[in-house]
Design a protein around this motif. Structure first.
Motif, PDB file in Angstrom:
ATOM      1  N   GLU A 199      23.629  25.384  11.967  1.00  0.00           N
ATOM      2  CA  GLU A 199      24.428  24.853  13.013  1.00  0.00           C
ATOM      3  C   GLU A 199      23.837  23.633  13.546  1.00  0.00           C
ATOM      4  OE1 GLU A 199      26.745  27.459  15.529  1.00  0.00           O
ATOM      5  OE2 GLU A 199      27.076  25.737  17.121  1.00  0.00           O
ATOM      6  N   ARG A 200      22.520  23.715  13.578  1.00  0.00           N
ATOM      7  CA  ARG A 200      21.671  22.481  14.057  1.00  0.00           C
ATOM      8  C   ARG A 200      21.554  21.303  13.185  1.00  0.00           C
ATOM      9  NH1 ARG A 200      18.259  25.989  16.246  1.00  0.00           N
ATOM     10  NH2 ARG A 200      16.629  25.776  14.749  1.00  0.00           N
ATOM     11  N   ALA A 201      21.929  21.676  11.811  1.00  0.00           N
ATOM     12  CA  ALA A 201      21.831  20.527  11.117  1.00  0.00           C
ATOM     13  C   ALA A 201      23.192  19.739  10.991  1.00  0.00           C
ATOM     14  CB  ALA A 201      21.696  21.051   9.744  1.00  0.00           C
ATOM     15  N   LEU A 202      24.295  20.325  11.410  1.00  0.00           N
ATOM     16  CA  LEU A 202      25.630  19.845  11.409  1.00  0.00           C
ATOM     17  C   LEU A 202      25.927  18.480  11.801  1.00  0.00           C
ATOM     18  CD1 LEU A 202      27.718  22.943  11.201  1.00  0.00           C
ATOM     19  CD2 LEU A 202      27.023  21.927   9.183  1.00  0.00           C
ATOM     20  N   PRO A 203      25.621  18.309  13.160  1.00  0.00           N
ATOM     21  CA  PRO A 203      25.593  17.050  13.451  1.00  0.00           C
ATOM     22  C   PRO A 203      25.096  15.763  12.740  1.00  0.00           C
ATOM     23  CG  PRO A 203      25.030  18.446  15.222  1.00  0.00           C
ATOM     24  CD  PRO A 203      24.967  19.031  13.934  1.00  0.00           C
ATOM     25  N   ALA A 204      23.837  15.996  12.107  1.00  0.00           N
ATOM     26  CA  ALA A 204      23.475  14.811  11.218  1.00  0.00           C
ATOM     27  C   ALA A 204      24.276  14.534  10.021  1.00  0.00           C
ATOM     28  CB  ALA A 204      21.985  15.473  10.711  1.00  0.00           C
ATOM     29  N   LEU A 205      25.061  15.662   9.474  1.00  0.00           N
ATOM     30  CA  LEU A 205      25.915  15.304   8.426  1.00  0.00           C
ATOM     31  C   LEU A 205      27.327  14.881   8.817  1.00  0.00           C
ATOM     32  CD1 LEU A 205      25.073  18.739   6.587  1.00  0.00           C
ATOM     33  CD2 LEU A 205      24.161  16.375   6.063  1.00  0.00           C
ATOM     34  N   GLY A 206      27.569  14.845  10.204  1.00  0.00           N
ATOM     35  CA  GLY A 206      28.990  14.194  10.763  1.00  0.00           C
ATOM     36  C   GLY A 206      29.916  15.510  11.259  1.00  0.00           C
ATOM     37  N   PHE A 207      29.429  16.586  11.103  1.00  0.00           N
ATOM     38  CA  PHE A 207      30.213  17.814  11.495  1.00  0.00           C
ATOM     39  C   PHE A 207      30.133  18.124  13.058  1.00  0.00           C
ATOM     40  CE2 PHE A 207      29.942  18.272   6.935  1.00  0.00           C
ATOM     41  CZ  PHE A 207      31.297  18.360   6.526  1.00  0.00           C
ATOM     42  N   ASP A 208      30.241  17.400  13.895  1.00  0.00           N
ATOM     43  CA  ASP A 208      30.052  17.562  15.269  1.00  0.00           C
ATOM     44  C   ASP A 208      30.952  18.765  15.901  1.00  0.00           C
ATOM     45  OD1 ASP A 208      27.868  15.021  16.300  1.00  0.00           O
ATOM     46  OD2 ASP A 208      29.485  14.554  14.524  1.00  0.00           O
ATOM     47  N   GLU A 209      32.184  18.641  15.190  1.00  0.00           N
ATOM     48  CA  GLU A 209      33.201  19.680  15.823  1.00  0.00           C
ATOM     49  C   GLU A 209      33.070  21.067  15.375  1.00  0.00           C
ATOM     50  OE1 GLU A 209      33.493  17.605  13.055  1.00  0.00           O
ATOM     51  OE2 GLU A 209      35.039  17.930  11.941  1.00  0.00           O
ATOM     52  N   VAL A 210      31.788  21.248  14.374  1.00  0.00           N
ATOM     53  CA  VAL A 210      31.807  22.758  13.806  1.00  0.00           C
ATOM     54  C   VAL A 210      30.867  23.519  14.740  1.00  0.00           C
ATOM     55  CG1 VAL A 210      31.234  24.002  12.068  1.00  0.00           C
ATOM     56  CG2 VAL A 210      32.331  21.831  11.469  1.00  0.00           C
ATOM     57  N   HIS A 211      31.261  24.670  15.211  1.00  0.00           N
ATOM     58  CA  HIS A 211      30.381  25.571  16.087  1.00  0.00           C
ATOM     59  C   HIS A 211      30.701  26.888  15.508  1.00  0.00           C
ATOM     60  CE1 HIS A 211      30.455  22.102  18.726  1.00  0.00           C
ATOM     61  NE2 HIS A 211      31.646  21.998  18.673  1.00  0.00           N
ATOM     62  N   GLY A 212      29.697  27.720  16.020  1.00  0.00           N
ATOM     63  CA  GLY A 212      29.731  29.441  15.884  1.00  0.00           C
ATOM     64  C   GLY A 212      29.609  29.827  14.607  1.00  0.00           C
ATOM     65  N   VAL A 213      28.381  29.052  13.854  1.00  0.00           N
ATOM     66  CA  VAL A 213      28.285  29.301  12.406  1.00  0.00           C
ATOM     67  C   VAL A 213      27.435  30.512  12.525  1.00  0.00           C
ATOM     68  CG1 VAL A 213      26.863  28.693  10.533  1.00  0.00           C
ATOM     69  CG2 VAL A 213      28.045  26.950  11.941  1.00  0.00           C
ATOM     70  N   ARG A 214      27.916  31.598  11.461  1.00  0.00           N
ATOM     71  CA  ARG A 214      26.905  32.786  11.404  1.00  0.00           C
ATOM     72  C   ARG A 214      26.831  32.957   9.947  1.00  0.00           C
ATOM     73  NH1 ARG A 214      24.881  35.520  15.672  1.00  0.00           N
ATOM     74  NH2 ARG A 214      25.667  37.514  14.818  1.00  0.00           N
ATOM     75  N   ALA A 215      25.835  33.314   9.425  1.00  0.00           N
ATOM     76  CA  ALA A 215      25.523  33.513   8.023  1.00  0.00           C
ATOM     77  C   ALA A 215      25.599  35.062   7.632  1.00  0.00           C
ATOM     78  CB  ALA A 215      23.911  33.104   7.729  1.00  0.00           C
ATOM     79  N   GLY A 216      26.148  35.316   6.433  1.00  0.00           N
ATOM     80  CA  GLY A 216      26.144  36.504   6.129  1.00  0.00           C
ATOM     81  C   GLY A 216      26.288  36.428   4.705  1.00  0.00           C
ATOM     82  N   ARG A 217      26.531  37.835   3.711  1.00  0.00           N
ATOM     83  CA  ARG A 217      26.393  37.643   2.373  1.00  0.00           C
ATOM     84  C   ARG A 217      27.792  38.243   1.914  1.00  0.00           C
ATOM     85  NH1 ARG A 217      21.262  39.980  -0.227  1.00  0.00           N
ATOM     86  NH2 ARG A 217      20.011  39.589   1.384  1.00  0.00           N
ATOM     87  N   SER A 218      28.019  38.007   0.436  1.00  0.00           N
ATOM     88  CA  SER A 218      29.178  38.825  -0.037  1.00  0.00           C
ATOM     89  C   SER A 218      28.993  39.561  -1.290  1.00  0.00           C
ATOM     90  CB  SER A 218      30.295  37.679  -0.081  1.00  0.00           C
ATOM     91  OG  SER A 218      31.000  38.087  -1.316  1.00  0.00           O
TER      92      SER A 218
END
Lengths: 88, 226
Positions: free
Chosen positions: A24-43
């Motif tokens: 999530e911290r890396a997202l603004p640098a990629l232009g995804f300022d509107e993305v929040h609440g990232v949770r990692a998991g696996r499938s």
């Protein structure tokens, strides 16, 4: 019959997720300022041999709880699809 | 007679010789136990050393828990036998349900390989029986998944029952309540992230781990009601 199971494992709410937080911290640098609440998991995907869907579900859930997820910190979500019987 | 300490080896374990060597230099009789062995008869204590049991696939300890030896270790622990899990061994013990809680990725996703100050906070355990509460020790840590987590009820139990054995004086991995090591209720099963065997000789830069290993050997030598 053979059933395809998909299990998604995620950290329980409230358990710190440093991986999700780092993404999530890396997202603004990629232009995804509107993305929040990232949770990692696996499938996981696997196939279960069973007579009925209910039986396949029971076994798949057992596997998810006993092995795929650590119930202390994780929760799992199971999705079941009937597979074509000729898959071998 | 020297205490016989079994050092469990899974595929991927890599600290077994360090642990066996350190115990041997302190007068113990360490022997390696393969994970596929289902009997640990005759041992006075068991150590699950550090490394990457079964490649740490899925989660550290998740697959090791199903190794045949773990059933024997669980019975041994239930009978009061001293069992210590170091680093990956701590992860194995939590996954096996012999200790509560879990070990999560370190705070800020930092792999930690450094020496940290610790404080002994309980003398009730087989690993700290000879160490006064309050003793400061300096020992290496080397892990990515060492952040101890548990729910509030478990944490309250750990505190009330004097089961927090070691705390970080400097908490780098984000563990709850600075926890570096805990024990089970009876005190005979202990898990810790720091490596006492890597602080067991002047040559290694510290001998602070010696008192812990000596405590374990003393507990192993003590007669047990079976």
């Amino acid at each position: 019959m053979r059933f395809v199971a998909r299990v998604e494992v995620q950290l329980r709410p409230g358990i710190a997720d440093p991986e999700g937080a780092t993404i999530e911290r890396a997202l603004p640098a990629l232009g995804f300022d509107e993305v929040h609440g990232v949770r990692a998991g696996r499938s996981f995907r696997f196939e279960v041999e069973a007579d009925t869907e209910a039986a396949a579900r029971t076994r798949a859930e057992e596997l998810a709880h006993r092995l795929l997820a650590n119930p202390v910190i994780e929760e799992s979500h199971l999705e079941l699809v009937a597979a074509t019987s000729e898959v071998r | 007679m020297a205490a016989r300490v079994g050092v469990v080896v899974f595929p991927g374990t890599n600290c077994e010789h360090d642990v066996a060597g350190a115990l041997g230099r302190l007068g113990g009789r360490a022997e390696l136990v393969w994970h596929a062995d289902s009997s640990i008869d005759g041992l006075d204590a068991v150590v699950i050393p550090g490394g990457f049991a079964h490649g740490d696939y899925l989660r550290p300890g998740a697959l090791a828990r199903f190794s045949p030896v773990m059933e024997a270790v669980a019975l041994f622990a239930a009978a009061g036998g001293p069992v210590v899990g170091i680093c990956n061994g701590f992860q194995v013990l939590t996954e096996a349900g012999l200790l509560p809680g879990a070990l999560q990725k370190n705070r800020r996703l930092r792999f930690l390989c450094t020496t940290v100050p610790l404080r002994v906070t309980s003398s009730r355990s087989v690993l700290t029986g000879l160490v006064p509460v309050g003793t400061e020790l300096s020992m290496p840590i080397n892990h990515f998944l060492g952040s101890y987590v548990c729910d509030d009820v478990t944490l309250a139990e750990l505190r009330d029952e004097d089961r927090i054995v070691l705390r970080y004086e400097e908490n780098l991995n984000g563990s709850v309540d600075d926890i570096a090591g805990i024990s089970n209720r009876a005190g005979n099963v202990v898990g810790l992230m720091p490596h006492p065997e890597r602080a067991s000789s002047e040559l290694l830069g510290s001998t602070d781990g010696v008192v812990l290993l000596q405590s374990l050997l003393a507990a192993a030598a003590a007669p047990r009601a079976a």
